[in-house]
Design an enzyme around this catalytic site. Structure first.
Site, PDB file in Angstrom:
ATOM      1  N   SER A 174       0.848  -1.192   0.000  1.00 61.85           N
ATOM      2  CA  SER A 174       0.000   0.000   0.000  1.00 61.85           C
ATOM      3  C   SER A 174       0.881   1.238   0.000  1.00 61.85           C
ATOM      4  O   SER A 174       2.108   1.140   0.054  1.00 61.85           O
ATOM      5  CB  SER A 174      -0.890   0.001   1.246  1.00 61.85           C
ATOM      6  N   LYS A 175       0.229   2.376  -0.034  1.00 66.60           N
ATOM      7  CA  LYS A 175       0.910   3.672  -0.053  1.00 66.60           C
ATOM      8  C   LYS A 175       1.992   3.787   1.032  1.00 66.60           C
ATOM      9  O   LYS A 175       3.000   4.449   0.834  1.00 66.60           O
ATOM     10  CB  LYS A 175      -0.102   4.798   0.138  1.00 66.60           C
ATOM     11  N   ARG A 176       1.740   3.146   2.156  1.00 71.25           N
ATOM     12  CA  ARG A 176       2.717   3.213   3.246  1.00 71.25           C
ATOM     13  C   ARG A 176       4.084   2.702   2.831  1.00 71.25           C
ATOM     14  O   ARG A 176       5.096   3.055   3.413  1.00 71.25           O
ATOM     15  CB  ARG A 176       2.244   2.348   4.423  1.00 71.25           C
ATOM     16  N   HIS A 177       4.099   1.829   1.822  1.00 76.34           N
ATOM     17  CA  HIS A 177       5.369   1.252   1.380  1.00 76.34           C
ATOM     18  C   HIS A 177       6.104   2.144   0.390  1.00 76.34           C
ATOM     19  O   HIS A 177       7.137   1.758  -0.131  1.00 76.34           O
ATOM     20  CB  HIS A 177       5.121  -0.122   0.747  1.00 76.34           C
ATOM     21  N   GLY A 178       5.533   3.315   0.103  1.00 77.20           N
ATOM     22  CA  GLY A 178       6.188   4.196  -0.873  1.00 77.20           C
ATOM     23  C   GLY A 178       5.496   4.078  -2.218  1.00 77.20           C
ATOM     24  O   GLY A 178       4.277   3.913  -2.263  1.00 77.20           O
TER      25      GLY A 178
END
Ligand code: GLU
Length: 501
Positions: free
Chosen positions: A259-263
Site C-alpha cells: 500500500s501507499k505506506r510502502h512508498g
C-alpha cells in the site's frame, strides 16, 4: 499450446497498481507465448469510483511497459465494445434470458426488508444472505408487477428449481490452485442487475468473458470468492467457463499488503522516478514466478518463452524496492548503447540541461555519455546529477573539499600548467588527454594525488565524478555540439585559475 484468449480488465480508477500491472503482464505473456489474443476491457461501470483521465493513464502505463493489446476500447475488435459502460444492452439481454430460463428472478424487496433479514440472520449467528423471499412470487405476478413499474433487482437462482441444495457443487479449475469445489448453498442468490438497471461486477464480467470468448482468466486472488458464482453464471448462460489462474497478493517487505505506506506502488510513480520499464517488468514477473535457474534478470523475450502460469506460486509475493534498484542497474548494464543513449538524452533534455533539438551529429556523443554513466545509474532521474561534471563551468569549486584541493601546495602550479598545455589545443580523445596530463606532471613537478586532484577540480569543480580519461573528451566534444550548454575545457580551467588568484 493452442492460441489462448486472455483479457486484462482494469477498473479505470487511476494509474495501474503494481499488483494490477503484474496481472496485465502475466496475461500478456500467455497471449504472446501461445500466439493468442490479449484483450483489454475497461470495467468502468462503477460511476462513483470512476476518475477522469484514468483510461488514458492505463493506456500510458501499458504502453510504457511495452504491453500491447490486440483488442480493446481504442483499437476495437470483433467482440466489442470493450468498455462495460457501452455494453448495457448485452447485460439486459442476458438477464432477460436467465429470467426466461428460470435461472434468475425479479426481487422486489426493499432495502429495509433486506437489512431486516440480515440483522435477524446475524443475531441468530448465521452468515447473512438473501432469504429467497421473491422466489415465491409467481412468474406471471412478477412480470405484472414489473410492467406496472414497480422497481426490482434481478437475482441469480443459485440453486436451480427442483435441485437438492445439498447436492449442488461448483467445480472451478484453477491453474495455480488446482481444482476447487464450492458448495452452492453457501452462496445465496447474488444480484445480477441492480434496481437502477446497472449490471453488477459478477454479472457483467461473465457476460463479457463469455461474449469475448476468454479461455483463461488470470487475476488477483482477492477475486477467488467471486469465482464459483461466476462459474455458475457461465453455465447458466450456456457458455463453457474459462480456466482460472488466481495470482497471490503482493506484500511489502514487512509482510503487509502492499500500500501507499510502502512508498511508490504504481507504475506511473516508477516511470516518473526514471526506472527503466525493462526493470519494472522484470520485478513484476518475479512477483509470484521465477524461471528454473536462478538468473533472475529477464527480458520480455525470455519471459514469453519461459512463463508458465501453472508455476506461479500460491503464497503471497513480496515487492522489494531494493530488488528493483538491483534489477534496474542490471538492465542498464546490458542495455544496447543506442537505447541507453536515447534515454540519457531524454533525461538531460527533460531536466533542462540541454535544449530539445539535438545537433544532427550528437549521436556518438550521447553514446559516449551513456557509456560513462552505464554503471553509475539505476534510474534515469539520476542522469542529470551523475552527469553534472559535463556541465561544470569551472571557477568557484562546488564544495569545501574541492576548495581545499585548490588551496593545497602545488595546486596552483598544476592548474597553471594545465591552462598552458590546453593552449596548444583541446584533447579530443583519451590519448590526447593523457599527453596533456604528462606535460602538466612534468611542468608542475608533482604526481599522484597532488596532480590528479587539482586536475579534477579544475575540470569539474568537484573531487568526485567520472574518470577524467573518459570525461575530458566528452567535455570537449560536448562543447562543440552544445557550445551554450557544455562549457569548454580551456574556459573552465581559465575560470578556475582566476578564482584561485
Ligand atoms: N475490474 C476488476 C478489477 O480490477 C477485474 C476483475 C477480473 O479480472 O475479473 O479487479
Amino acid at each position: 499450446d493452442r492460441p489462448i484468449r486472455v483479457r486484462f480488465a482494469p477498473s479505470p480508477t487511476g494509474s495501474l497498481h503494481l499488483g494490477n500491472a503484474r496481472t496485465a503482464l502475466y496475461n500478456w505473456l500467455i497471449a504472446r507465448r501461445t500466439s493468442g489474443t490479449f484483450v483489454l476491457r475497461l470495467e468502468d461501470t462503477d460511476v462513483d469510483r470512476h476518475q477522469e483521465g484514468a483510461e488514458a493513464a492505463i493506456y500510458e502505463d501499458l504502453r510504457w511497459l511495452g504491453l500491447d493489446w490486440d483488442e480493446g476500447p481504442d483499437v476495437g475488435g470483433p467482440h466489442g465494445p470493450y468498455r462495460q459502460s457501452e455494453r448495457h444492452d448485452r447485460y439486459a439481454a442476458a438477464a432477460a434470458a436467465l429470467i426466461e430460463g428460470d435461472r434468475a428472478y425479479r426481487c422486489f424487496c426493499t432495502d429495509d426488508r433486506i437489512e431486516d433479514v440480515r440483522t435477524r440472520q446475524r443475531a441468530a449467528g448465521q452468515v447473512p444472505r438473501y432469504d429467497g423471499h421473491c422466489l415465491q412470487t409467481d412468474r406471471d405476478e412478477s412480470a405484472r408487477r414489473a410492467a406496472a413499474g414497480e422497481p426490482f433487482a434481478i437475482r441469480f437462482r443459485t440453486i436451480p428449481a427442483l435441485a437438492d441444495p445439498e447436492q449442488v457443487w461448483i467445480a472451478v479449475r484453477d491453474e495455480i490452485r488446482g481444482d476447487l469445489e464450492f458448495a452452492a448453498k453457501e452462496l445465496g442468490d447474488p444480484v445480477l442487475v441492480r434496481r437502477d438497471g446497472r449490471a453488477t461486477y459478477n454479472f457483467a464480467v461473465v457476460v463479457d468473458d463469455a461474449g469475448m470468448e476468454i479461455d483463461l482468466v488470470v487475476r488477483g486472488d482477492d477475486h477467488l470468492s467471486n469465482t464459483p458464482r461466476q462459474v455458475q453464471l457461465f453455465e447458466a448462460l450456456g457458455a463453457r467457463p474459462p480456466v482460472f489462474a488466481h495470482v497471490p497478493m503482493v506484500r511489502g517487505t514487512d509482510g503487509e499488503k502492499l500500500s501507499k505506506r510502502h512508498g511508490a506502488t504504481s507504475v506511473a510513480e516508477y516511470r516518473r522516478l526514471g526506472y527503466p520499464p525493462e526493470a519494472v517488468l522484470n520485478a513484476l514477473v518475479l512477483l509470484g514466478w521465477g524461471p528454473q535457474d536462478d538468473d533472475a534478470v529477464l527480458d520480455l523475450d525470455r519471459m514469453v518463452r519461459e512463463f508458465e502460469p501453472a508455476r506461479v506460486s500460491r503464497s503471497p509475493s513480496t515487492f522489494d524496492p531494493a530488488k528493483l534498484d538491483w534489477l534496474a542497474s542490471k538492465h542498464i548494464q546490458s542495455m544496447p548503447v543506442a537505447t541507453l543513449a536515447a534515454r540519457v538524452a531524454e533525461a538531460l533534455i527533460g531536466a533542462g540541461a540541454l535544449p530539445a533539438d539535438a545537433p544532427a551529429d550528437a549521436g556518438p556523443w550521447f553514446e559516449g555519455v551513456a557509456e560513462m554513466l552505464r554503471t553509475k545509474v539505476e534510474r534515469m532521474n539520476q542522469v542529470p546529477d551523475r552527469a553534472a561534471a559535463l556541465f561544470a563551468a569551472g571557477g568557484k569549486p562546488a564544495d569545501d573539499g574541492a576548495g581545499e584541493v585548490l588551496l593545497a601546495d602545488g595546486a596552483g602550479d598544476v592548474v597553471r600548467a594545465l591552462d598552458a598545455a590546453l593552449s596548444a589545443g583541446e584533447p579530443s580523445d583519451a590519448e590526447a588527454w593523457k599527453a596533456v596530463v604528462a606535460r602538466v606532471k612534468q611542468d608542475a613537478g608533482v604526481k599522484g594525488k597532488a596532480l590528479f586532484h587539482p586536475l579534477r577540480v579544475a575540470v569539474t569543480g568537484s573531487t568526485a565524478g567520472p574518470e577524467l580519461d573518459r570525461l575530458v573528451p566528452l567535455v570537449v566534444a560536448g562543447h562543440r555540439a552544445y557550445p551554450d550548454h557544455v562549457p569548454g575545457l580551456a574556459a573552465r580551467v581559465r575560470r578556475t585559475l582566476e578564482e584561485m588568484r
